[in-house]
Write a protein that holds these residues in place. Sequence first.
Motif, PDB file in Angstrom:
ATOM      1  N   ASP A  32      50.196 -59.278  36.058  1.00  0.00           N
ATOM      2  CA  ASP A  32      49.572 -58.038  35.599  1.00  0.00           C
ATOM      3  C   ASP A  32      49.970 -56.916  36.554  1.00  0.00           C
ATOM      4  O   ASP A  32      49.664 -56.975  37.742  1.00  0.00           O
ATOM      5  N   SER A  33      50.687 -55.888  36.024  1.00  0.00           N
ATOM      6  CA  SER A  33      51.184 -54.785  36.854  1.00  0.00           C
ATOM      7  C   SER A  33      52.243 -55.340  37.804  1.00  0.00           C
ATOM      8  O   SER A  33      52.000 -55.533  38.987  1.00  0.00           O
ATOM      9  N   VAL A  34      53.425 -55.544  37.262  1.00  0.00           N
ATOM     10  CA  VAL A  34      54.397 -56.464  37.846  1.00  0.00           C
ATOM     11  C   VAL A  34      55.301 -55.786  38.865  1.00  0.00           C
ATOM     12  O   VAL A  34      55.863 -54.713  38.615  1.00  0.00           O
ATOM     13  N   ALA A  35      55.449 -56.455  40.006  1.00  0.00           N
ATOM     14  CA  ALA A  35      56.358 -56.043  41.074  1.00  0.00           C
ATOM     15  C   ALA A  35      57.338 -57.187  41.316  1.00  0.00           C
ATOM     16  O   ALA A  35      57.124 -58.020  42.191  1.00  0.00           O
ATOM     17  N   PRO A  36      58.419 -57.282  40.530  1.00  0.00           N
ATOM     18  CA  PRO A  36      59.319 -58.438  40.628  1.00  0.00           C
ATOM     19  C   PRO A  36      60.011 -58.499  41.983  1.00  0.00           C
ATOM     20  O   PRO A  36      60.530 -57.485  42.464  1.00  0.00           O
ATOM     21  N   PRO A  37      60.040 -59.654  42.640  1.00  0.00           N
ATOM     22  CA  PRO A  37      60.683 -59.756  43.948  1.00  0.00           C
ATOM     23  C   PRO A  37      62.130 -59.264  43.945  1.00  0.00           C
ATOM     24  O   PRO A  37      62.602 -58.709  44.940  1.00  0.00           O
ATOM     25  N   VAL A  47      64.911 -62.346  45.049  1.00  0.00           N
ATOM     26  CA  VAL A  47      65.518 -63.306  44.123  1.00  0.00           C
ATOM     27  C   VAL A  47      64.703 -63.316  42.831  1.00  0.00           C
ATOM     28  O   VAL A  47      63.474 -63.252  42.860  1.00  0.00           O
ATOM     29  N   ALA A  48      65.391 -63.431  41.699  1.00  0.00           N
ATOM     30  CA  ALA A  48      64.705 -63.535  40.412  1.00  0.00           C
ATOM     31  C   ALA A  48      64.135 -64.938  40.227  1.00  0.00           C
ATOM     32  O   ALA A  48      64.673 -65.919  40.745  1.00  0.00           O
ATOM     33  N   THR A  49      63.038 -65.031  39.486  1.00  0.00           N
ATOM     34  CA  THR A  49      62.423 -66.321  39.163  1.00  0.00           C
ATOM     35  C   THR A  49      62.823 -66.722  37.748  1.00  0.00           C
ATOM     36  O   THR A  49      62.531 -66.008  36.791  1.00  0.00           O
ATOM     37  N   PHE A  50      63.497 -67.865  37.624  1.00  0.00           N
ATOM     38  CA  PHE A  50      63.848 -68.435  36.329  1.00  0.00           C
ATOM     39  C   PHE A  50      62.906 -69.601  36.076  1.00  0.00           C
ATOM     40  O   PHE A  50      62.821 -70.526  36.890  1.00  0.00           O
ATOM     41  N   SER A  51      62.193 -69.577  34.957  1.00  0.00           N
ATOM     42  CA  SER A  51      61.240 -70.648  34.671  1.00  0.00           C
ATOM     43  C   SER A  51      60.937 -70.704  33.186  1.00  0.00           C
ATOM     44  O   SER A  51      60.902 -69.673  32.506  1.00  0.00           O
ATOM     45  N   ARG A  63      62.715 -61.102  31.554  1.00  0.00           N
ATOM     46  CA  ARG A  63      64.055 -61.526  31.135  1.00  0.00           C
ATOM     47  C   ARG A  63      64.409 -62.928  31.612  1.00  0.00           C
ATOM     48  O   ARG A  63      65.211 -63.614  30.980  1.00  0.00           O
ATOM     49  N   THR A  64      63.842 -63.339  32.716  1.00  0.00           N
ATOM     50  CA  THR A  64      64.164 -64.679  33.234  1.00  0.00           C
ATOM     51  C   THR A  64      63.006 -65.647  33.040  1.00  0.00           C
ATOM     52  O   THR A  64      62.954 -66.695  33.673  1.00  0.00           O
ATOM     53  N   LEU A  65      62.081 -65.272  32.156  1.00  0.00           N
ATOM     54  CA  LEU A  65      60.964 -66.139  31.776  1.00  0.00           C
ATOM     55  C   LEU A  65      61.016 -66.306  30.260  1.00  0.00           C
ATOM     56  O   LEU A  65      60.322 -65.612  29.514  1.00  0.00           O
ATOM     57  N   PRO A  66      61.875 -67.201  29.747  1.00  0.00           N
ATOM     58  CA  PRO A  66      62.136 -67.264  28.304  1.00  0.00           C
ATOM     59  C   PRO A  66      60.925 -67.611  27.452  1.00  0.00           C
ATOM     60  O   PRO A  66      60.925 -67.343  26.254  1.00  0.00           O
ATOM     61  N   ARG A  67      59.884 -68.183  28.041  1.00  0.00           N
ATOM     62  CA  ARG A  67      58.680 -68.494  27.270  1.00  0.00           C
ATOM     63  C   ARG A  67      57.556 -67.512  27.592  1.00  0.00           C
ATOM     64  O   ARG A  67      56.387 -67.853  27.587  1.00  0.00           O
ATOM     65  N   SER A  68      57.941 -66.262  27.803  1.00  0.00           N
ATOM     66  CA  SER A  68      56.949 -65.255  28.170  1.00  0.00           C
ATOM     67  C   SER A  68      56.553 -64.419  26.964  1.00  0.00           C
ATOM     68  O   SER A  68      57.320 -64.233  26.019  1.00  0.00           O
ATOM     69  N   THR A  69      55.329 -63.908  27.013  1.00  0.00           N
ATOM     70  CA  THR A  69      54.802 -62.932  26.055  1.00  0.00           C
ATOM     71  C   THR A  69      54.541 -61.648  26.823  1.00  0.00           C
ATOM     72  O   THR A  69      53.810 -61.646  27.815  1.00  0.00           O
ATOM     73  N   SER A  70      55.153 -60.545  26.382  1.00  0.00           N
ATOM     74  CA  SER A  70      55.019 -59.272  27.086  1.00  0.00           C
ATOM     75  C   SER A  70      54.107 -58.332  26.311  1.00  0.00           C
ATOM     76  O   SER A  70      54.242 -58.200  25.094  1.00  0.00           O
ATOM     77  N   VAL A  71      53.208 -57.692  27.013  1.00  0.00           N
ATOM     78  CA  VAL A  71      52.241 -56.778  26.406  1.00  0.00           C
ATOM     79  C   VAL A  71      52.143 -55.523  27.265  1.00  0.00           C
ATOM     80  O   VAL A  71      51.931 -55.614  28.480  1.00  0.00           O
ATOM     81  N   VAL A  72      52.292 -54.359  26.645  1.00  0.00           N
ATOM     82  CA  VAL A  72      52.058 -53.079  27.318  1.00  0.00           C
ATOM     83  C   VAL A  72      50.799 -52.465  26.712  1.00  0.00           C
ATOM     84  O   VAL A  72      50.711 -52.275  25.496  1.00  0.00           O
ATOM     85  N   ILE A  73      49.831 -52.167  27.553  1.00  0.00           N
ATOM     86  CA  ILE A  73      48.570 -51.581  27.104  1.00  0.00           C
ATOM     87  C   ILE A  73      48.660 -50.063  27.246  1.00  0.00           C
ATOM     88  O   ILE A  73      48.770 -49.542  28.362  1.00  0.00           O
ATOM     89  N   PRO A  74      48.620 -49.320  26.140  1.00  0.00           N
ATOM     90  CA  PRO A  74      48.742 -47.859  26.232  1.00  0.00           C
ATOM     91  C   PRO A  74      47.554 -47.232  26.968  1.00  0.00           C
ATOM     92  O   PRO A  74      46.409 -47.660  26.813  1.00  0.00           O
ATOM     93  N   GLY A  75      47.865 -46.216  27.779  1.00  0.00           N
ATOM     94  CA  GLY A  75      46.811 -45.418  28.395  1.00  0.00           C
ATOM     95  C   GLY A  75      46.106 -46.056  29.567  1.00  0.00           C
ATOM     96  O   GLY A  75      45.062 -45.562  29.996  1.00  0.00           O
ATOM     97  N   ILE A  76      46.662 -47.138  30.100  1.00  0.00           N
ATOM     98  CA  ILE A  76      46.043 -47.845  31.225  1.00  0.00           C
ATOM     99  C   ILE A  76      46.986 -47.783  32.420  1.00  0.00           C
ATOM    100  O   ILE A  76      48.209 -47.869  32.274  1.00  0.00           O
TER     101      ILE A  76
END
Length: 470
Positions: free
Chosen positions: A193-198, A381-385, A410-423
């Motif tokens: 939640d509120s992502v800071a990718p390494p 480093v990116a996380t592939f999982s 992009r490197t989490l092929p079984r991921s669900t991405s959600v952007v919450i407007p206005g937050i």
Amino acid sequence: MPAACPQTPEPVPGRCGFLEVPESRSHRGGRTLRLAVAIIPAASGEPAGEPVVFMEGGPGGDAFDSIPFLVSSGVNRDRDLIVMAQRGTRYSEPNLACPEIDRFNVTAVGLRYDSPATGRLLVRAAEECRDRLTRDGIRLSSYNTPENAADFADLRTALGIDRWNVYGYSYGTNLALTYLRLHPQGIRSVAIDSVAPPKVVNLPWTWDSAAEGIGAIFAACEAQPRCKSRYPHLRRTLDEQVRRLEAHPLTLMAQPPAGGDPVKVDLDGGALVNILVANTVKAVDVPAALDELAHGNPERFARARAVDVGTVIGGFAHGMTQSIACAEWAPGFSERDVLKAGRRNFPGWPDSVLAQPPQLPFEHDLCRAWNVPDRTAIQRVATFSTVPALVLAGSFDMKTGASWAQVAARTLPRSTSVVIPGIGHWVVPQSPCAASVLASFLDRPSAPDTGCVAALRPAPFTITPDAETA
């Protein structure tokens, strides 16, 4: 090991203990750390088997302070919630708090934000903290994200948990992705939640995130007829005010948001930008606040500038912040790289503003004083999982821009991405819909119900009377 719960502002609604871990897993025979742990039982009478473990932001944030937000968001609705104080933070031993920096922050509200003289005072405070911590025998280089991740792996083993779900926000997403990469065993699902990718967190990146979040707020105002009509030129207004305040700072008295006597604050261009990024002026109030400022009323921003006067001395582990930022975020990018990123995102702003990465002013100077080794080769480093993942972002987030969540996805092929407007930053406690999506994800990690998102729109912006006609 069972133990009494820490004396927190709100009582911990569960049982507590502590985990003992080595300070350094590569230097045997060193000190042992004690990390406070809380287990908050599921609210449901029939809890599911796999608990949720929470990873706090910061780095250096107090995980126990987040328990009320987690509980009110229903994170423990159907599952036990496990919260651990990360190494070096409050309620862990040792605690890398820097009261020297806290005291600087209290006084800095009355100083030019980006003045070299202010930077020297900040660096001196950091040097005093570093000297004190090292005199106490603390190995600052051991307070890093891979060691932090290994602590959570040890916690799962110590609790005898076969599988659990991981939920982290802000720096906690960086930690969660590192944990997933280095210790994938026993992870049923990961929510970030509120992502800071390494892979991408660095000092110039802070300007990209700031520009994305500010741009989203202005675009949302443009999409609301009343806001567009009342505040038609927000970007121009912001640009003008940043330049004006940097050239002619305001010095005035303001009452801190937490109450108390008015204090002297200095409002320059750098302070204005960082108030926006920190979200101490709420996003729905930003257009009105900028318009008021342009018409000679700086009260909203002045009060927000005074927020640090209410700082709890020793409550935040700045030593953990610097040990991680200086080893994992700052290396490889120069002060000129920060300035170039600022100019690219905000052309025309003064270089004195753009030279300081949002929320991390004078960081290169601080890192020279903090003096920990570069760890980017093993951490950037990116996380592939293929572990199911939920990737949450807020469209108004100026600290970790929403688009950066997609870098992780992009490197989490079984991921669900959600952007919450206005937050803005840390989505779940601010959005019942996001909390519902998280609950659904924990129930069915491969097929969460995201149906509530489609109908969401940013809340109406605050509309004040026109200063010229009121």
